[in-house]
Design a protein around this motif. Structure first.
Motif: not given
Lengths: 163, 210
Positions: B73-84
């Motif tokens: 996700f990339e907005g004012e706040i960005s980062g990564n998500m994982l479902w494992i």
């Protein structure tokens, strides 16, 4: 029986024959081995990133390609290796995830940058890279045997490679 | 707060992030439950600072075969998500989904659609997670197209270690398990929210604690 050493992220392990050096589940990371067949010593580094460009103090020399290569050489020489006889093999540096339009230059391509930085460092130190299995999009596990100086590369769903 | 101050996050800040995961995962569990028509429970979420050198053997052997859905996700706040999920769970999930949505199909057809089913469910789980956070902090969090891999757990977590490794030696790992419980063997998937180090201070200030 040769002793088995697991080389964790950012670590460097240097040992005398007989020994098996392994790194498990390498994605974008690289398993780099430098060895001297005559002095019978080998070292493995589990490289995570290309370079320590922030200039911060390095706690783990194995973390960056640009600190791992000189440290490996130094430790091998301390164990009796001759610099002119050193050779290298490596595996890893995959790009695990691809997202359309988000790949070049992004952190997803860190594997490629690890490969390039390591190759460059080896060439700076005049160490021939005699075999490698790098890139692609699959994770690897590697085992390096000082019996025959062969690196065994395992990929899920593929045949074992010996390089 | 600078991103290299990640190591200085207080336990209060981590508690707030844990609560955020709680809200996100709650929404994801509801979405998954509606999709499957099955009960979904979640574990108490965690938010911890973890040494990047220990990430790859934090959960299981780094060589364990897993299926992971990833999005950024990339907005004012960005980062990564994982479902494992481990591979047995993902194949069980595919069978359940296929039966519900496609009727009786052959094994060959199932293999063809397996990844697109998992990718779509993963997208729903991760997007619902982010939507809840997005409404909570009143900030849009646009996501990328999701990606799916089947590979060694260590190889997948490698990327996170390297990612946080660029700015220090610790990673912030906030996570929980979603369990689909109506089946003989409950299906357990691990959801991870991995904010970019640069985004943490913005996230915390939007949450009103910085």
């Amino acid at each position: 029986m040769a002793e088995v050493y697991h080389v964790g992220m950012g670590e460097i392990v240097v040992a005398k024959h007989p020994v098996i050096l392994t790194s498990l589940g390498l994605g974008s990371c690289l398993g780099l081995v430098i060895y001297d067949e005559i002095a019978k010593v080998a070292g493995m580094s589990h490289i995570m990133l290309p370079e320590n460009h922030e200039g911060r103090e390095v706690k783990k020399f194995g973390k960056y390609a640009d600190t791992a290569v000189p440290k490996l050489i130094e430790e091998l020489i301390a164990l009796g290796a001759l610099k002119s006889r050193l050779k290298a093999k490596m595996a890893g540096g995959a790009q695990m995830f691809s997202i359309p339009g988000k790949n070049s230059g992004s952190f997803l391509a860190i594997g490629e940058r690890n490969i390039e930085a390591t190759k460059k460092m080896l060439s700076n130190f005049g160490i021939p890279l005699v075999a490698y299995d790098v890139g692609g999009n699959k994770g690897r596990s590697v085992e390096f045997y000082t019996d025959n100086w062969i690196m065994v590369v395992k990929v899920i769903g593929s045949e074992v490679k010996k390089i | 707060m600078e991103y290299n101050e990640l190591e200085g996050l207080s336990s209060f800040h981590l508690d707030v992030i844990r609560e955020t995961v709680n809200i996100g995962a709650g929404n994801a569990a509801t979405a998954l439950s509606q999709l499957l028509g099955s009960a979904v429970t979640m574990d108490v979420p965690k938010a911890e600072l973890v040494s990047i050198y220990n990430i790859s053997d934090r959960y299981a052997s780094p060589t364990e075969l897993v299926c992971a859905v990833y999005l950024r996700f990339e907005g004012e706040i960005s980062g990564n998500m994982l479902w494992i999920m481990n591979e047995e769970v993902s194949s069980q999930l595919v069978k359940v989904l296929a039966k519900k949505n496609l009727g009786n199909i052959s094994v060959e057809q199932l293999n063809e659609v397996a990844d697109s089913l998992l990718l779509e469910v993963g997208n729903i789980v991760l997007s619902s997670f982010l939507n809840a956070i997005s409404s909570m902090i009143n900030c849009s969090l646009p996501v990328t197209v999701p990606a799916i891999v089947h590979d060694m757990l260590g190889a997948i977590l490698d990327l996170l270690a390297a990612y946080y490794g660029m700015v220090g030696d610790v990673a912030i790992v906030s996570e929980t398990n979603l369990r689909i419980t109506d089946y003989e063997t409950p299906m357990n998937g691990h959801v991870m929210l991995l904010p970019d180090p640069q985004s943490l201070s913005i996230l915390l200030s939007k949450l009103g604690v910085l």
